[in-house]
Design a protein around this motif. Structure first.
Motif, PDB file in Angstrom:
ATOM      1  N   ARG A  20      54.232  53.206 -26.953  1.00  0.00           N
ATOM      2  CA  ARG A  20      53.052  53.668 -27.707  1.00  0.00           C
ATOM      3  C   ARG A  20      52.045  52.536 -27.900  1.00  0.00           C
ATOM      4  NH1 ARG A  20      56.074  56.491 -32.460  1.00  0.00           N
ATOM      5  NH2 ARG A  20      56.482  58.488 -31.502  1.00  0.00           N
ATOM      6  N   THR A  21      52.569  51.349 -28.141  1.00  0.00           N
ATOM      7  CA  THR A  21      51.700  50.221 -28.466  1.00  0.00           C
ATOM      8  C   THR A  21      50.998  49.651 -27.243  1.00  0.00           C
ATOM      9  OG1 THR A  21      53.118  49.667 -30.344  1.00  0.00           O
ATOM     10  CG2 THR A  21      51.631  47.938 -29.557  1.00  0.00           C
ATOM     11  N   ILE A  22      51.736  49.448 -26.147  1.00  0.00           N
ATOM     12  CA  ILE A  22      51.106  48.793 -24.985  1.00  0.00           C
ATOM     13  C   ILE A  22      50.887  49.727 -23.804  1.00  0.00           C
ATOM     14  CG2 ILE A  22      51.920  46.499 -25.646  1.00  0.00           C
ATOM     15  CD1 ILE A  22      54.053  46.686 -23.480  1.00  0.00           C
ATOM     16  N   GLY A  23      51.506  50.929 -23.830  1.00  0.00           N
ATOM     17  CA  GLY A  23      51.293  51.921 -22.775  1.00  0.00           C
ATOM     18  C   GLY A  23      51.886  51.520 -21.438  1.00  0.00           C
ATOM     19  N   PRO A  24      51.718  52.387 -20.431  1.00  0.00           N
ATOM     20  CA  PRO A  24      52.210  52.074 -19.087  1.00  0.00           C
ATOM     21  C   PRO A  24      51.253  51.133 -18.360  1.00  0.00           C
ATOM     22  CG  PRO A  24      51.221  54.248 -19.118  1.00  0.00           C
ATOM     23  CD  PRO A  24      51.164  53.723 -20.532  1.00  0.00           C
ATOM     24  N   GLY A  25      51.712  50.558 -17.258  1.00  0.00           N
ATOM     25  CA  GLY A  25      50.821  49.776 -16.406  1.00  0.00           C
ATOM     26  C   GLY A  25      51.056  48.287 -16.387  1.00  0.00           C
ATOM     27  N   LEU A  26      52.030  47.787 -17.137  1.00  0.00           N
ATOM     28  CA  LEU A  26      52.302  46.352 -17.151  1.00  0.00           C
ATOM     29  C   LEU A  26      53.562  46.054 -16.342  1.00  0.00           C
ATOM     30  CD1 LEU A  26      51.602  45.707 -20.931  1.00  0.00           C
ATOM     31  CD2 LEU A  26      50.050  45.364 -19.001  1.00  0.00           C
ATOM     32  N   VAL A  77      71.445  48.275 -21.357  1.00  0.00           N
ATOM     33  CA  VAL A  77      70.095  48.818 -21.192  1.00  0.00           C
ATOM     34  C   VAL A  77      69.502  48.231 -19.920  1.00  0.00           C
ATOM     35  CG1 VAL A  77      67.791  49.054 -22.181  1.00  0.00           C
ATOM     36  CG2 VAL A  77      69.798  49.027 -23.688  1.00  0.00           C
ATOM     37  N   GLU A  78      69.136  49.117 -19.011  1.00  0.00           N
ATOM     38  CA  GLU A  78      68.500  48.728 -17.764  1.00  0.00           C
ATOM     39  C   GLU A  78      67.050  49.181 -17.820  1.00  0.00           C
ATOM     40  OE1 GLU A  78      68.067  47.036 -14.034  1.00  0.00           O
ATOM     41  OE2 GLU A  78      69.710  46.816 -15.472  1.00  0.00           O
ATOM     42  N   LEU A  79      66.124  48.242 -17.672  1.00  0.00           N
ATOM     43  CA  LEU A  79      64.694  48.533 -17.775  1.00  0.00           C
ATOM     44  C   LEU A  79      64.071  48.633 -16.386  1.00  0.00           C
ATOM     45  CD1 LEU A  79      63.815  46.023 -20.619  1.00  0.00           C
ATOM     46  CD2 LEU A  79      64.403  48.444 -20.830  1.00  0.00           C
ATOM     47  N   LYS A  80      63.156  49.564 -16.249  1.00  0.00           N
ATOM     48  CA  LYS A  80      62.458  49.765 -14.979  1.00  0.00           C
ATOM     49  C   LYS A  80      60.976  50.010 -15.241  1.00  0.00           C
ATOM     50  CE  LYS A  80      66.164  49.881 -12.358  1.00  0.00           C
ATOM     51  NZ  LYS A  80      66.479  48.703 -11.589  1.00  0.00           N
ATOM     52  N   PHE A  81      60.182  49.712 -14.232  1.00  0.00           N
ATOM     53  CA  PHE A  81      58.795  50.145 -14.166  1.00  0.00           C
ATOM     54  C   PHE A  81      58.586  50.611 -12.736  1.00  0.00           C
ATOM     55  CE2 PHE A  81      54.271  49.931 -13.572  1.00  0.00           C
ATOM     56  CZ  PHE A  81      53.825  50.552 -14.717  1.00  0.00           C
ATOM     57  N   ILE A  82      58.941  51.871 -12.502  1.00  0.00           N
ATOM     58  CA  ILE A  82      58.954  52.427 -11.150  1.00  0.00           C
ATOM     59  C   ILE A  82      58.266  53.788 -11.141  1.00  0.00           C
ATOM     60  CG2 ILE A  82      60.996  51.195 -10.314  1.00  0.00           C
ATOM     61  CD1 ILE A  82      62.730  53.514 -11.223  1.00  0.00           C
ATOM     62  N   GLU A  83      57.939  54.252  -9.950  1.00  0.00           N
ATOM     63  CA  GLU A  83      57.260  55.544  -9.805  1.00  0.00           C
ATOM     64  C   GLU A  83      58.088  56.671 -10.416  1.00  0.00           C
ATOM     65  OE1 GLU A  83      54.006  57.724  -9.017  1.00  0.00           O
ATOM     66  OE2 GLU A  83      54.168  55.602  -8.509  1.00  0.00           O
ATOM     67  N   ASN A 111      57.171  53.458 -16.764  1.00  0.00           N
ATOM     68  CA  ASN A 111      56.041  53.918 -15.965  1.00  0.00           C
ATOM     69  C   ASN A 111      55.914  55.450 -16.019  1.00  0.00           C
ATOM     70  OD1 ASN A 111      53.821  53.743 -14.263  1.00  0.00           O
ATOM     71  ND2 ASN A 111      55.069  53.866 -12.414  1.00  0.00           N
ATOM     72  N   VAL A 112      55.778  55.975 -17.223  1.00  0.00           N
ATOM     73  CA  VAL A 112      55.635  57.416 -17.442  1.00  0.00           C
ATOM     74  C   VAL A 112      54.628  57.641 -18.566  1.00  0.00           C
ATOM     75  CG1 VAL A 112      57.944  58.098 -16.640  1.00  0.00           C
ATOM     76  CG2 VAL A 112      57.639  57.372 -18.995  1.00  0.00           C
ATOM     77  N   PRO A 113      53.933  58.786 -18.544  1.00  0.00           N
ATOM     78  CA  PRO A 113      52.999  59.061 -19.640  1.00  0.00           C
ATOM     79  C   PRO A 113      53.699  59.217 -20.987  1.00  0.00           C
ATOM     80  CG  PRO A 113      52.492  60.435 -17.735  1.00  0.00           C
ATOM     81  CD  PRO A 113      53.801  59.755 -17.451  1.00  0.00           C
ATOM     82  N   LEU A 114      54.841  59.927 -21.011  1.00  0.00           N
ATOM     83  CA  LEU A 114      55.639  60.101 -22.228  1.00  0.00           C
ATOM     84  C   LEU A 114      56.995  59.448 -21.992  1.00  0.00           C
ATOM     85  CD1 LEU A 114      54.947  63.834 -23.140  1.00  0.00           C
ATOM     86  CD2 LEU A 114      54.189  61.816 -24.399  1.00  0.00           C
ATOM     87  N   LEU A 115      57.331  58.478 -22.819  1.00  0.00           N
ATOM     88  CA  LEU A 115      58.548  57.701 -22.564  1.00  0.00           C
ATOM     89  C   LEU A 115      59.803  58.570 -22.577  1.00  0.00           C
ATOM     90  CD1 LEU A 115      59.482  54.885 -21.828  1.00  0.00           C
ATOM     91  CD2 LEU A 115      59.994  54.541 -24.234  1.00  0.00           C
ATOM     92  N   LYS A 116      59.832  59.624 -23.369  1.00  0.00           N
ATOM     93  CA  LYS A 116      61.020  60.480 -23.406  1.00  0.00           C
ATOM     94  C   LYS A 116      61.371  61.017 -22.018  1.00  0.00           C
ATOM     95  CE  LYS A 116      58.880  64.900 -24.616  1.00  0.00           C
ATOM     96  NZ  LYS A 116      59.381  65.717 -23.534  1.00  0.00           N
ATOM     97  N   ASP A 117      60.362  61.115 -21.135  1.00  0.00           N
ATOM     98  CA  ASP A 117      60.583  61.589 -19.768  1.00  0.00           C
ATOM     99  C   ASP A 117      61.130  60.480 -18.861  1.00  0.00           C
ATOM    100  OD1 ASP A 117      59.621  64.098 -20.500  1.00  0.00           O
ATOM    101  OD2 ASP A 117      57.545  63.533 -20.017  1.00  0.00           O
ATOM    102  N   GLY A 118      61.192  59.257 -19.368  1.00  0.00           N
ATOM    103  CA  GLY A 118      61.654  58.139 -18.554  1.00  0.00           C
ATOM    104  C   GLY A 118      62.965  57.550 -19.036  1.00  0.00           C
ATOM    105  N   ILE A 119      63.702  58.287 -19.862  1.00  0.00           N
ATOM    106  CA  ILE A 119      64.952  57.767 -20.429  1.00  0.00           C
ATOM    107  C   ILE A 119      66.135  58.582 -19.952  1.00  0.00           C
ATOM    108  CG2 ILE A 119      66.253  57.329 -22.557  1.00  0.00           C
ATOM    109  CD1 ILE A 119      63.540  56.942 -23.962  1.00  0.00           C
ATOM    110  N   ILE A 120      67.124  57.888 -19.441  1.00  0.00           N
ATOM    111  CA  ILE A 120      68.383  58.517 -19.043  1.00  0.00           C
ATOM    112  C   ILE A 120      69.507  57.810 -19.780  1.00  0.00           C
ATOM    113  CG2 ILE A 120      70.003  58.865 -17.142  1.00  0.00           C
ATOM    114  CD1 ILE A 120      67.596  59.282 -15.333  1.00  0.00           C
ATOM    115  N   ARG A 121      70.382  58.595 -20.372  1.00  0.00           N
ATOM    116  CA  ARG A 121      71.540  58.074 -21.124  1.00  0.00           C
ATOM    117  C   ARG A 121      72.787  58.495 -20.370  1.00  0.00           C
ATOM    118  NH1 ARG A 121      74.530  60.308 -25.852  1.00  0.00           N
ATOM    119  NH2 ARG A 121      75.173  58.550 -27.149  1.00  0.00           N
TER     120      ARG A 121
END
Length: 124
Positions: A20-26, A77-83, A111-121
């Motif tokens: 929310r604070t820094i958004g996607p794109g970094l 926790v594995e972090l990604k910034f992917i398509e 790398n998603v508009p809504l982070l909830k769509d980019g989380i897998i548990r």
């Protein structure tokens, strides 16, 4: 299991705040720094870039693998910034869980508009 659920909820809440604070794109490294800061602010213990040796025939081998984050000595926790998250990324998380013998992991793609769509548990 309730404790693990609380830990993963805390991690997800922290990740959502970062997004929310820094958004996607970094770069992925920026999200890792910011997530670590947010976890610290929430007083959630973690370690970064934790070495993950491979046990092969009773010998531990350093093959260069690292867990992005290990939270509360329980959650990988594995972090990604992917398509988009591919089956290969999920397989990577599951392999890390098996190798480390931790039971629960989060794969977070910033790398998603809504982070909830980019989380897998995943739970082993």
């Amino acid at each position: 299991m309730q404790e693990l659920n609380q830990i993963t909820e805390g991690i997800i809440g922290a990740a959502i705040e970062v997004h929310r604070t820094i958004g996607p794109g970094l770069l992925e490294s920026a999200y890792e720094e910011c997530l670590c800061r947010e976890l610290s602010l929430r007083q959630i213990g973690f370690r970064r870039q934790v070495p993950l040796p491979i046990r092969y025939k009773d010998v531990l081998l350093d093959c260069g693998y690292r867990l992005d984050l290990l939270v509360m000595e329980q959650v990988v926790v594995e972090l990604k910034f992917i398509e988009k998250i591919e089956p290969l990324h999920e397989a990577q998380l599951l392999s890390y869980l098996k190798l480390s013998r931790y039971k629960i992991g989060l794969l977070i793609n910033f790398n998603v508009p809504l982070l909830k769509d980019g989380i897998i548990r995943r739970i082993l």
